[in-house]
Design an enzyme around this catalytic site. Structure first.
Site, PDB file in Angstrom:
ATOM      1  N   ARG A  80       0.832  -1.207   0.000  1.00 24.98           N
ATOM      2  CA  ARG A  80       0.000   0.000   0.000  1.00 24.98           C
ATOM      3  C   ARG A  80       0.863   1.251   0.000  1.00 24.98           C
ATOM      4  O   ARG A  80       0.536   2.247  -0.653  1.00 24.98           O
ATOM      5  CB  ARG A  80      -0.954  -0.015   1.200  1.00 24.98           C
ATOM      6  N   LYS A 183      -2.752   6.352   1.279  1.00 24.74           N
ATOM      7  CA  LYS A 183      -2.615   6.806   2.676  1.00 24.74           C
ATOM      8  C   LYS A 183      -1.688   8.013   2.738  1.00 24.74           C
ATOM      9  O   LYS A 183      -0.532   7.901   3.173  1.00 24.74           O
ATOM     10  CB  LYS A 183      -2.104   5.638   3.532  1.00 24.74           C
ATOM     11  N   GLU A 219     -16.153   6.354   4.542  1.00 25.98           N
ATOM     12  CA  GLU A 219     -15.277   5.889   5.625  1.00 25.98           C
ATOM     13  C   GLU A 219     -15.826   6.255   7.008  1.00 25.98           C
ATOM     14  O   GLU A 219     -16.547   7.239   7.173  1.00 25.98           O
ATOM     15  CB  GLU A 219     -13.898   6.527   5.504  1.00 25.98           C
TER      16      GLU A 219
HETATM   17  N1  PLP Z   1      -9.348   4.066   6.525  1.00 25.23           N
HETATM   18  C1  PLP Z   1      -8.520   5.052   6.878  1.00 25.23           C
HETATM   19  C2  PLP Z   1      -8.839   6.430   6.441  1.00 25.23           C
HETATM   20  C3  PLP Z   1      -7.404   4.770   7.675  1.00 25.23           C
HETATM   21  O1  PLP Z   1      -6.572   5.741   8.061  1.00 25.23           O
HETATM   22  C4  PLP Z   1      -7.147   3.455   8.068  1.00 25.23           C
HETATM   23  C5  PLP Z   1      -5.966   3.126   8.856  1.00 25.23           C
HETATM   24  O2  PLP Z   1      -4.970   2.700   8.352  1.00 25.23           O
HETATM   25  C6  PLP Z   1      -8.039   2.465   7.663  1.00 25.23           C
HETATM   26  C7  PLP Z   1      -9.119   2.808   6.894  1.00 25.23           C
HETATM   27  C8  PLP Z   1      -7.825   1.045   8.058  1.00 25.23           C
HETATM   28  O3  PLP Z   1      -6.819   0.437   7.309  1.00 25.23           O
HETATM   29  P1  PLP Z   1      -5.971  -0.749   7.906  1.00 25.23           P
HETATM   30  O4  PLP Z   1      -6.926  -1.794   8.331  1.00 25.23           O
HETATM   31  O5  PLP Z   1      -5.121  -1.203   6.777  1.00 25.23           O
HETATM   32  O6  PLP Z   1      -5.200  -0.208   9.038  1.00 25.23           O
HETATM   33  C1  COI Z   2      -4.250   2.981  11.451  1.00 22.54           C
HETATM   34  O1  COI Z   2      -5.271   2.362  11.736  1.00 22.54           O
HETATM   35  O2  COI Z   2      -3.132   2.454  11.423  1.00 22.54           O
HETATM   36  C2  COI Z   2      -4.298   4.378  11.104  1.00 22.54           C
HETATM   37  O3  COI Z   2      -3.441   4.804  10.413  1.00 22.54           O
HETATM   38  C3  COI Z   2      -5.404   5.157  11.623  1.00 22.54           C
HETATM   39  C4  COI Z   2      -5.033   6.481  12.217  1.00 22.54           C
HETATM   40  C5  COI Z   2      -4.319   6.449  13.497  1.00 22.54           C
HETATM   41  C6  COI Z   2      -4.584   7.485  11.248  1.00 22.54           C
END
Ligand code: PLP
Ligand code: COI
Length: 339
Positions: A80, A183, A219
């Site tokens: 990612r 991200k 989201e």
């Molecule tokens: N959506 C957003 C906007 C986020 O910042 C995150 C955190 O990383 C997620 C979703 C969840 O992604 P992940 O499960 O890969 O941490």
């Molecule tokens: C995560 O879940 O790792 C995130 O990046 C969410 C947040 C703290 C920005």
């Protein structure tokens, strides 16, 4: 062992011993450097601080009952971060470099990996910054990739207890053809006013609608949204949603439990038909949703009549945590031992 109250940790920054850094100059990545400083030196015209040429990741390491440190699906985060780099024209961090830097950052800070059974984990924060000087809007020619780690507890103070969320139709986090799917820091800056509005009104987070039509769910703050009904795990498909690794994992766990999975646009009206709803992400793990209120219409939807997480959310949560900590077998091949 550090004198830390692991069980009552919140999701915040705590200083650890070291971080690791790697510089991209003249078209190539250098060696990994170890630093004990919490600061970086940046050129005053670095593209990261003017034009948001910056991306980050978030993943976790867990101490198992067997005393081994496990990292969850790190190659997905490395992939990612590559997509984020590609999306805003930064130098890509090779998977091999990401992995080596991560391992080093964890091992150098081993004493900060929260003990098994505390509910806390070591949060790993990789960061990629445009460090080259530009004044025109263009990509930098130099980059810094770094990783720091910090022990954390639950993202929402409620932990694995239902939270309330505010739908904020008046504020978008990201545009459909913008950068919501990667991200990058700008998305989070864009979400701050909605999060403040939600917090000021007593909600744990904002729930975003699709920016184009305001008809579909997007989201759940810094996490993905999911709903459960008719033995089906349903999660919104949208070009402005960050593809969550936690969400993808929960989908596979749900299927292994005999549930169906639907990834598709979810109309706002459908929210009230869910038997359970939750936010999911690395930081949030699963945060069950209690009430959702629409800031425009005042409409209220309640999921947890008795204030407790629903049974399927509990099962998904427990299975995910068990795999991450090594309590359950790693049937999906998601876990890597460190050290
Ligand atoms: N959506 C957003 C906007 C986020 O910042 C995150 C955190 O990383 C997620 C979703 C969840 O992604 P992940 O499960 O890969 O941490
Ligand atoms: C995560 O879940 O790792 C995130 O990046 C969410 C947040 C703290 C920005």
């Amino acid at each position: 062992m550090e004198n830390i109250d692991w069980k009552s940790m919140s999701f915040g920054y705590k200083k650890t011993d070291y971080n690791v850094r790697c510089y991209y100059r003249n078209g190539a990545w250098g060696e990994i450097e170890v630093s004990s400083s919490e600061h970086i030196q940046l050129h005053i015209a670095a593209t990261a601080i003017h034009y948001g040429q910056e991306a980050f990741e978030g993943l976790k390491a867990f101490m198992g009952q067997d005393g081994k440190i496990r990292v969850f699906r790190w190659k997905e985060n490395a992939a990612r971060m590559k997509r984020s780099a590609e999306g805003i024209l930064m130098a890509e961090v090779p998977e091999e470099l990401f992995g080596r830097a991560m391992e080093k950052a964890i091992l150098l800070n081993k004493r900060f990996v929260p003990p098994y059974g505390t509910g806390a984990s070591l949060y790993i924060r990789p960061l990629l910054l445009g460090t080259g000087a530009e004044v025109g809007v263009k990509p930098a020619d130099e980059y810094l990739f770094m990783i720091f780690v910090t022990p954390v507890g639950p993202y929402f103070k409620e932990g694995f207890a239902p939270v309330d969320m505010l739908i904020t139709p008046g504020i978008d986090r990201a545009a459909p053809l913008g950068t919501g799917h990667i991200k990058v820091g700008g998305n989070y800056a864009g979400s701050l006013t909605a999060l403040k509005l939600a917090h000021d009104k007593g909600y744990a987070s904002a729930l975003f609608l699709d920016a184009k039509e305001k008809k579909y769910l997007d989201e759940a703050g810094p996490a993905n949204l999911f709903g459960i009904k008719n033995n089906t795990f349903i999660t919104p498909a949208s070009p402005s949603i960050l593809p969550s690794i936690t969400n993808k994992s929960l989908q596979e766990i749900a299927m292994s439990m005999g549930m169906k999975v639907e990834v598709r646009p979810v109309p706002l009206e459908e929210l009230s038909t869910f038997e359970e709803a939750g936010a999911c992400g690395t930081a949030a793990v699963i945060s069950p949703i209690n009430r959702v209120v629409n800031d425009d219409t005042g409409e209220l939807i309640e999921f947890c009549k008795d204030g407790k997480p629903g049974p399927i959310s509990v099962k998904l949560y427990e299975k995910l945590i068990a795999i991450q900590t090594g309590d359950a077998p790693d049937d999906f091949g998601w876990v890597n031992m460190i050290g």
